[in-house]
Scaffold this active site. Structure first.
Site, PDB file in Angstrom:
ATOM      1  N   HIS A  31       0.846  -1.196   0.000  1.00 31.98           N
ATOM      2  CA  HIS A  31       0.000   0.000   0.000  1.00 31.98           C
ATOM      3  C   HIS A  31       0.882   1.246   0.000  1.00 31.98           C
ATOM      4  CE1 HIS A  31      -3.784   2.272   0.852  1.00 31.98           C
ATOM      5  NE2 HIS A  31      -2.902   3.154   1.300  1.00 31.98           N
ATOM      6  N   HIS A  33       1.443   5.170  -2.516  1.00 28.78           N
ATOM      7  CA  HIS A  33       0.836   6.038  -3.537  1.00 28.78           C
ATOM      8  C   HIS A  33       1.910   6.778  -4.328  1.00 28.78           C
ATOM      9  CE1 HIS A  33      -2.859   5.655  -1.117  1.00 28.78           C
ATOM     10  NE2 HIS A  33      -2.168   6.067  -0.070  1.00 28.78           N
ATOM     11  N   TYR A  49      -7.817  17.552  -0.985  1.00 29.18           N
ATOM     12  CA  TYR A  49      -6.532  18.071  -0.499  1.00 29.18           C
ATOM     13  C   TYR A  49      -5.577  18.163  -1.679  1.00 29.18           C
ATOM     14  CZ  TYR A  49      -4.952  13.171  -0.762  1.00 29.18           C
ATOM     15  OH  TYR A  49      -4.639  11.921  -1.212  1.00 29.18           O
ATOM     16  N   THR A  77      -6.941   9.651  -3.606  1.00 33.90           N
ATOM     17  CA  THR A  77      -8.143  10.428  -3.917  1.00 33.90           C
ATOM     18  C   THR A  77      -7.820  11.778  -4.566  1.00 33.90           C
ATOM     19  OG1 THR A  77      -8.157  11.337  -1.676  1.00 33.90           O
ATOM     20  CG2 THR A  77      -9.497   9.371  -2.079  1.00 33.90           C
ATOM     21  N   ARG A 124     -10.581   0.784  -6.108  1.00 32.66           N
ATOM     22  CA  ARG A 124     -10.753   1.244  -4.738  1.00 32.66           C
ATOM     23  C   ARG A 124     -12.068   1.972  -4.582  1.00 32.66           C
ATOM     24  NH1 ARG A 124      -6.892   5.522  -1.467  1.00 32.66           N
ATOM     25  NH2 ARG A 124      -6.887   4.427   0.536  1.00 32.66           N
ATOM     26  N   HIS A 181      -6.191  -0.336   6.108  1.00 30.15           N
ATOM     27  CA  HIS A 181      -5.820   0.150   7.437  1.00 30.15           C
ATOM     28  C   HIS A 181      -6.728  -0.383   8.558  1.00 30.15           C
ATOM     29  CE1 HIS A 181      -3.770   2.372   4.461  1.00 30.15           C
ATOM     30  NE2 HIS A 181      -4.522   3.437   4.406  1.00 30.15           N
ATOM     31  N   ASP A 257       2.212   2.964   3.212  1.00 33.52           N
ATOM     32  CA  ASP A 257       1.343   4.126   3.005  1.00 33.52           C
ATOM     33  C   ASP A 257       2.130   5.381   2.606  1.00 33.52           C
ATOM     34  OD1 ASP A 257      -1.204   5.355   2.789  1.00 33.52           O
ATOM     35  OD2 ASP A 257      -0.910   6.325   4.725  1.00 33.52           O
ATOM     36  N   ASN A 262      -2.077  13.528   4.482  1.00 36.69           N
ATOM     37  CA  ASN A 262      -2.972  14.078   5.518  1.00 36.69           C
ATOM     38  C   ASN A 262      -2.549  13.790   6.953  1.00 36.69           C
ATOM     39  OD1 ASN A 262      -4.940  15.124   3.609  1.00 36.69           O
ATOM     40  ND2 ASN A 262      -5.440  12.984   3.212  1.00 36.69           N
TER      41      ASN A 262
HETATM   42  O1  LIG Z   1      -6.265   8.649   5.592  1.00 32.39           O
HETATM   43  C1  LIG Z   1      -5.930   9.288   4.564  1.00 32.39           C
HETATM   44  O2  LIG Z   1      -5.903  10.522   4.517  1.00 32.39           O
HETATM   45  C2  LIG Z   1      -5.621   8.545   3.339  1.00 32.39           C
HETATM   46  C3  LIG Z   1      -5.867   9.147   2.110  1.00 32.39           C
HETATM   47  C4  LIG Z   1      -5.719   8.423   0.974  1.00 32.39           C
HETATM   48  C5  LIG Z   1      -6.081   8.964  -0.331  1.00 32.39           C
HETATM   49  O3  LIG Z   1      -6.303  10.174  -0.415  1.00 32.39           O
HETATM   50  O4  LIG Z   1      -6.198   8.175  -1.265  1.00 32.39           O
HETATM   51  O5  LIG Z   1      -5.267   7.149   1.015  1.00 32.39           O
HETATM   52  C6  LIG Z   1      -4.960   6.526   2.203  1.00 32.39           C
HETATM   53  O6  LIG Z   1      -4.567   5.339   2.158  1.00 32.39           O
HETATM   54  C7  LIG Z   1      -5.137   7.246   3.389  1.00 32.39           C
END
Ligand SMILES: O=C(O)c1cc(C(=O)O)oc(=O)c1
Length: 304
Positions: A31, A33, A49, A77, A124, A181, A257, A262
């Site tokens: 996991h 990004h 964000y 996201t 997702r 998570h 992660d 954030n």
């Molecule tokens: O808790 C979070 O802010 C967060 C955000 C994102 C995302 O914005 O994709 O992904 C994650 O795994 C955790």
């Protein structure tokens, strides 16, 4: 395009340490990004964000430093359903990365095939309100039906408080379902209390559910933080992850992660975050399953 980072944004840790824990051969960071870079892969207009850029080169360098061999890159996201940064990273990874995308209900079969070709193996569904306005359930079910024939799975991200509400929907999904998570437990509550027992029940009764035992840095209330050489970081989260690793050794995954979107309080040293794994999977056999066998079965089944 130039983007202004969300005020107070914490950038990823600039100089992670080399973990003390030696990871098993073939370990997968399941996991993480990539963000942008925004001037090449613009952030989505609907995002909640704006991060600092966290490009693929940084991710791959971190992978090598930490002792992982592969990555599973999860669409963040801030990129909405525009998977270009993800696909670019997958295509640059020489087969060492797989992806989890975000798609809309009107995604075509050709688009899904192209994503598959690039290395995407899942979609997702995000229900965390501070991150997205979640689409209606029937839209998501339509997407689920479209991706199921590809052998893909669904990754879900939700707050523990919302599990009851979504229970029927989650348990009717037609694929393997991976929970991000640990379903975000409130770790100030007991590990055998009502809230976490509901999550355990979900895992026990539905064998198609898996859990990521990731993000102690996000869930911890009392630390200690993964900074300054701390070998016993986030002890308040350990019992929750440990319980899942013990009870469901074949259905747990771990990921860093990175780049930790954030976080408000601190940014962990990713090397120490890897050392955290020794607390939740103390035996070599447990780590082999958590870090190699399980992610390989899900993301590289053709190599099994
Ligand atoms: O808790 C979070 O802010 C967060 C955000 C994102 C995302 O914005 O994709 O992904 C994650 O795994 C955790």
């Amino acid at each position: 395009m130039k983007f202004e980072v969300t005020p107070g944004w914490l950038p990823f840790y600039p100089t992670p340490s080399k973990p003390k824990l030696q990871l098993p051969k073939g370990a997968v960071d399941a996991h993480c990004h990539v963000f942008g870079p925004g001037d090449i892969f613009p952030y989505a207009p609907e995002r909640k964000y704006t991060p600092c850029d966290a490009p693929k080169e940084k991710l791959f360098a971190l992978r090598d430093l930490l002792g992982f061999e592969r990555n599973v890159i999860v669409q963040a996201t801030c990129h909405g359903a525009d998977n270009r940064a993800l696909v670019d990273a997958l295509e640059s990874a020489n087969g060492k990365a797989r992806g989890v995308a975000t798609v809309r209900r009107d995604v075509t079969n050709d688009e899904l095939q192209a994503l598959h070709q690039a290395g995407v193996r899942g979609v997702r569904f995000n229900f965390v309100k501070r991150l997205v306005d979640a689409p209606p359930k029937d839209t998501l079910m339509e997407i689920a039906q479209k991706i199921a024939p590809l052998g893909w799975h669904i990754v879900i991200y939700f707050e523990a408080d919302d599990l009851k509400e979504y229970w029927d929907f989650f348990t009717s999904l037609p694929t393997t379902v991976v929970v991000d998570h640990m379903g975000r437990p409130d770790v100030t509550k007991p590990v055998d209390g009502e809230e976490f027992e509901l999550f355990i029940k979900l895992m026990r009764e539905h064998k198609n559910f898996w859990s990521k035992v990731s993000c102690p840095e996000r869930l911890s209330k009392t630390g200690p933080k993964a900074l300054n050489g701390e070998q016993h970081a986030y002890v308040d989260v350990v019992p929750f992850a440990r319980r899942l690793v013990q009870e469901f050794p074949d259905r747990v995954l771990f990921g860093t992660d990175w780049p930790h979107p954030n976080l408000k309080d601190h940014m962990p040293d990713d090397g120490l975050l890897v050392d955290y794994v020794a607390q939740i999977a103390p035996s070599e056999e447990e780590r082999q399953r958590l870090l190699v066998d399980n992610p390989m079965r899900l993301y590289w089944p053709e190599e099994q």
